[in-house]
Design an enzyme around this catalytic site. Sequence first.
Site, short mmCIF file in Angstrom:
data_model
loop_
_atom_site.label_atom_id
_atom_site.label_comp_id
_atom_site.label_asym_id
_atom_site.label_seq_id
_atom_site.Cartn_x
_atom_site.Cartn_y
_atom_site.Cartn_z
CE1 TYR A 72 0.42 2.35 8.30
CE2 TYR A 72 -0.93 3.66 9.79
CZ TYR A 72 -0.75 2.53 8.99
OH TYR A 72 -1.75 1.60 8.92
CE1 TYR A 115 -4.82 3.54 9.34
CE2 TYR A 115 -5.22 3.52 11.70
CZ TYR A 115 -4.54 3.04 10.60
OH TYR A 115 -3.59 2.05 10.76
N PRO A 175 -3.23 -0.26 19.46
CG PRO A 175 -5.20 -1.40 18.93
CD PRO A 175 -4.44 -0.83 20.08
CE LYS A 226 4.66 2.72 13.51
NZ LYS A 226 5.06 2.26 12.21
CG HIS A 250 -2.07 -0.90 1.15
ND1 HIS A 250 -3.13 -0.87 2.02
CD2 HIS A 250 -2.37 -1.88 0.25
CE1 HIS A 250 -4.02 -1.78 1.68
NE2 HIS A 250 -3.58 -2.42 0.62
#
Length: 391
Positions: free
Chosen positions: A384, A201, A294, A298, A72
């Site tokens: 990220y 998200y 979560p 990570k 992604h």
Amino acid sequence: MRTDVAIIGAGPAGLLLAHLLAQDGVESIVIEARTKEYVAARIRAGILESSSVDLLRSVGVGAGVDAGGEEHRGIYLQWPSERHHLDFVDLVGRSVWVYGQTQLQADLVAAGEAAGQQAYYGTSDAALHDLETDRPYVTFTDSDGAAQRVDAAAIAGCDGAFGPSRAAMPADQQESWERVYPFSWLGILADVAPSTDELIYAWHPDGFALHSMRSATVSRLYLQVPNGTDVADWSDERIWGALATRLGHGQNGWQLNPGPITEKSVLPMRSFVQSPMRHGRLFLAGDAAHTVPPTGAKGLNLAIADVALLAPALGALVHKNDTAAADAYSSTALRRVWRCEHFSWWMTSMLHLSGDPFDAQLQLSQLRWVTSSTAGAAGLAENYAGLPIGF
Ligand code: FAD
Ligand code: DHB
């Protein structure tokens, strides 16, 4: 039995450590409380950073990610009526991979079996002894009820948050930090094609929602729920209804496709760090030393980064009695641990409803900044997609 390193726990940290040590000619024995079938079936994390994928490939366990993983470029961040894509590749030159921990676990088990890795599953009573000497040992009861003892040059505590390794650290020589969040995640796995190409998200006045996935035919989704939520109170219909609302079904033509739910569970959210990550000849790695909420994915990546540092340190200790890297392990690992702790706390704080209207306005302001400023977006992307191992 005698070996170089006794590894407690056959999660990703324990199994990857065994693999890295074996490549360096260091022998280990893995001791796991659960059965092999139980460990193989656990549904957990789903996102690998590029540095995790690079490491797995470089040590010969990347074929599964290459064949079954999905790369992604970034994620979507959204709040009611707005959805923005953050392209990590454009922002920081790195991508992430959708690849379930369950699949990675299977790859590591297969690699261990091919290499003749010694592993005991279904054990009980694992206990650590003589950690302050250079001949520590682990005792346990094997799955046939026989008492066993493994003598080693070092013990790797890879047994998660509730295992005996963290508990074996002397209370007067350690520090820990903890934050418990006032909400949990209700997670589902569903046999339906994801309704999105990359993860969403979503901030929403009803609470956070996340649309993730495991493959072209399996979706993984999460809803913020109050602590103490009983899954029995959430019918499939109620779950899909809440996900549709929070993820914006019907907005700008976007649709959430529901499907059969195959797994449902509630996950509490916590931040925790134990320091140091070493006592004598005991070295902690992964969830044994730290927990992250979560949000931001990570936990698994941090476990991988820990053992990438620990394996060469143990190799030098065992082969050459060179203690320099082992001595530096805890402080080096904790740098990355705290970076990931901060990022996970920050993502969690930005996206979950606290109930305070002032917080909600701050969150929306932060989301607008992160999605409209290149500097803001790059900070999120860098964390990220993952900092280099050894950061
Ligand atoms: P673990 O995978 O926990 O492995 C530890 C192993 O030690 C286990 O196999 C355990 O059975 C074993 N063990 C425990 N006690 C003993 C004992 N007494 N003797 C021998 N063995 C023992 N992270 C994300 O990024 N995204 C997610 O969606 C996500 N979901 C999660 C859901 C759950 C329910 C949990 C618990 C964690 C989740 N995580 C998630 C976190 C991520 O899965 C962990 O960070 C990762 O598994 C850490 O790997 P580890 O090997 O350190 O620990
Ligand atoms: C998943 C879990 C996460 O915590 C996250 O931030 C992204 C994805 C997952 O399980 O797919």
